[in-house]
Each structure stands twice: as structure tokens, then as C-alpha cells.
Design an enzyme around this catalytic site. Sequence first.
Site, PDB file in Angstrom:
ATOM      1  N   ASP A  40      -7.347   0.194  -6.213  1.00 58.96           N
ATOM      2  CA  ASP A  40      -6.255  -0.639  -6.845  1.00 58.96           C
ATOM      3  C   ASP A  40      -6.907  -2.051  -6.857  1.00 58.96           C
ATOM      4  O   ASP A  40      -7.336  -2.685  -6.130  1.00 58.96           O
ATOM      5  CB  ASP A  40      -5.191  -0.593  -5.959  1.00 58.96           C
ATOM      6  CG  ASP A  40      -3.934  -1.051  -6.599  1.00 58.96           C
ATOM      7  OD1 ASP A  40      -3.946  -1.884  -7.366  1.00 58.96           O
ATOM      8  OD2 ASP A  40      -2.794  -0.514  -6.387  1.00 58.96           O
ATOM      9  N   HIS A  83      -4.973  -4.582  -8.237  1.00 54.62           N
ATOM     10  CA  HIS A  83      -3.795  -5.551  -8.291  1.00 54.62           C
ATOM     11  C   HIS A  83      -3.409  -6.391  -7.220  1.00 54.62           C
ATOM     12  O   HIS A  83      -3.744  -5.877  -6.009  1.00 54.62           O
ATOM     13  CB  HIS A  83      -2.236  -4.815  -8.799  1.00 54.62           C
ATOM     14  CG  HIS A  83      -2.492  -3.930 -10.070  1.00 54.62           C
ATOM     15  ND1 HIS A  83      -2.914  -2.738  -9.918  1.00 54.62           N
ATOM     16  CD2 HIS A  83      -2.514  -4.234 -11.253  1.00 54.62           C
ATOM     17  CE1 HIS A  83      -2.925  -2.244 -11.208  1.00 54.62           C
ATOM     18  NE2 HIS A  83      -2.663  -3.303 -11.846  1.00 54.62           N
ATOM     19  N   SER A 100      -2.717   4.536  -4.604  1.00 53.96           N
ATOM     20  CA  SER A 100      -2.789   3.671  -3.578  1.00 53.96           C
ATOM     21  C   SER A 100      -1.937   4.088  -2.214  1.00 53.96           C
ATOM     22  O   SER A 100      -2.300   3.763  -1.184  1.00 53.96           O
ATOM     23  CB  SER A 100      -2.361   2.230  -3.797  1.00 53.96           C
ATOM     24  OG  SER A 100      -2.885   1.695  -4.771  1.00 53.96           O
TER      25      SER A 100
END
Length: 304
Positions: free
Chosen positions: A157, A159, A210
Site C-alpha cells: 500500500d 497511501h 492491506s
Amino acid sequence: RCDNATERMLEYAASLEPKCKPTAVVKKGGAAGAAGGTKKAADAWRSLPVEKRIEHSLVKGIDEFVVADTEEARSSGRYTRPLQVIEGPLMEGMNVVGDLFGAGKMFLPQVIKSARVMKRAVGHLIPFIEEEKRRMGGDMSVESNAGVFVIATVKGDVHDIGKNIVAVVLGCNNFKVIDLGVMTPWEKILDAAVEHKADVIGLSGLITPSLDEMVTVAKRMEERGIKTPLLVGGATTSKMHTAVKIAPAYSGPVVHVLDASRSVPVVQALVDKNLQQRQEFVDEVAEQYSELRDEFYAGLEDRK
């Protein structure tokens, strides 16, 4: 193929009438007699109070005005500290995004776009927050006695806006924050927690895979015999998933945090020097999660 295909698709979708059929798309203002007022109506939100303008920018993923609006809020006199702009209008706007996403009225690409707008706004405020810390005689890099918090966006991930906001908010509340960045494998997270003697470990993630990676981290913590409290957050995370999937994999305390602004009281409770109060908080969360698991499995039985 192009790098900005998602953004272009979202921009195109935003230009269509919401109720038009996929087989007969109609541009906004495309109906007879509607064209004249379309531009004026589209810009009407710019006359709203600054808090509502920030919310609109976040929900619609518009980054054109968010820095100017954030600065207007900061200098308006209504917020005595720059951190309050994050905890106030910015987080309130992201809460609206979270509610819409949870209700199925926003989709992940739109949430990612909102997160990018949030990142620009927070980036504008960071220098003011650091300057305030210096004026108050503190330094964001110096150890504090509130506790050590290791945080990372899990492997797979990229972000980081939620993670970054948590780091800023906790840093401003006298915690030493060890930010491991994005795409962080479980080994690095656990090694850092041991190295820095973490009081709490935080896992962040925005995409659905995630969730599985967070379960993996919890299992590895259990295997290593780590008992450090585990904090979980991100757009796709939920209290139910944490209770059903993550908490059973780890015998230490596990807490889901709905949004970044609520991380401070949770982390403070997990490092409370009053051991009785700390244990009461951990037991209360564990009881809630046990009830959620019972509710989840009862629902599965009912569907059989």
C-alpha cells in the site's frame, strides 16, 4: 494506457448528469434551457463559509482552492493553533468522505483523490505546526516522555495521508513518532518496534489487500511474543474487521481507530501510567470486540 486514466475517468463522470442512464449519457446542463445557469451553479460553492468550501473540495477531490481555503481558515482567528485546522474542518471533511465511502456513495478512486487534496492542505500547515513547536521550546525530533509510537503503511500500500496526519497529531501531543513510510514489510515494522522500544504500533492502509497484510503483522507479532498495543486505521478498515480478523490473531491489545483525529485519546489510554485505568480501557475494547465477533458469527448462522 496512461498514468492518469483514473483521474480522467472521474473528471468525465463528474461532467455527466447523475441520473442519466449508462446507455444515454447526458452532460450536465445538456437539457434544453439548462445551459445558461450551469457554470454559475457549479461555482456557487465558492461563496460558502470556508469550512464548507474545504469540505466540498475534499468530497469532490478538487485541489485548486484547498491551500488558499486552508490558509484562510488558519488565519481567520477561529483556530488558535494550525493543528486545530486539521482536527477541525479538514478532519470533518474527511469524515464526510468516510461516511460516503462506507455508504457506497463514493468509490476507492474518489477517496484516493480526496486523500490527495487532504495531503496538500496538511502539507501547507506543517511548517506552521513546526514553527509553533519551536516557539514553545520543543522540537519534533527530540524524544518526549509521552511515549514512542511506531507507525507504517503496510506492505503493498502506497497511501500515506492518514498515517501522516496521525504522525503530526501525535507529535503535537508530545509523542515521539517513528514513521516507517509506505509499503512497509512486517519484518521492518516489528524490528523498528523492538529497536525503538515502541509503546504502541500503528498500522495504516487504504486498499482492501492491506486488511490481509494487517492480519499477517498481527500473527507475526504473536509469533515473536510481542505484546505492544496495536492500533489499526485506514479507509477500508473497520471495527468489525478488526474484531473478527485481526484481534483473534494477536493476544495483545488491538484497537481500531475510525479516523486520525481520534488517535490521540486512544494512544494516551494505551500508555496511561495508571495501570488500572489502562487495563480497564483494554478490557473494555476486548469486550466490545468479543460482542462484535458473536454478532458476526450469529449473522452467518442466520444466513445458512
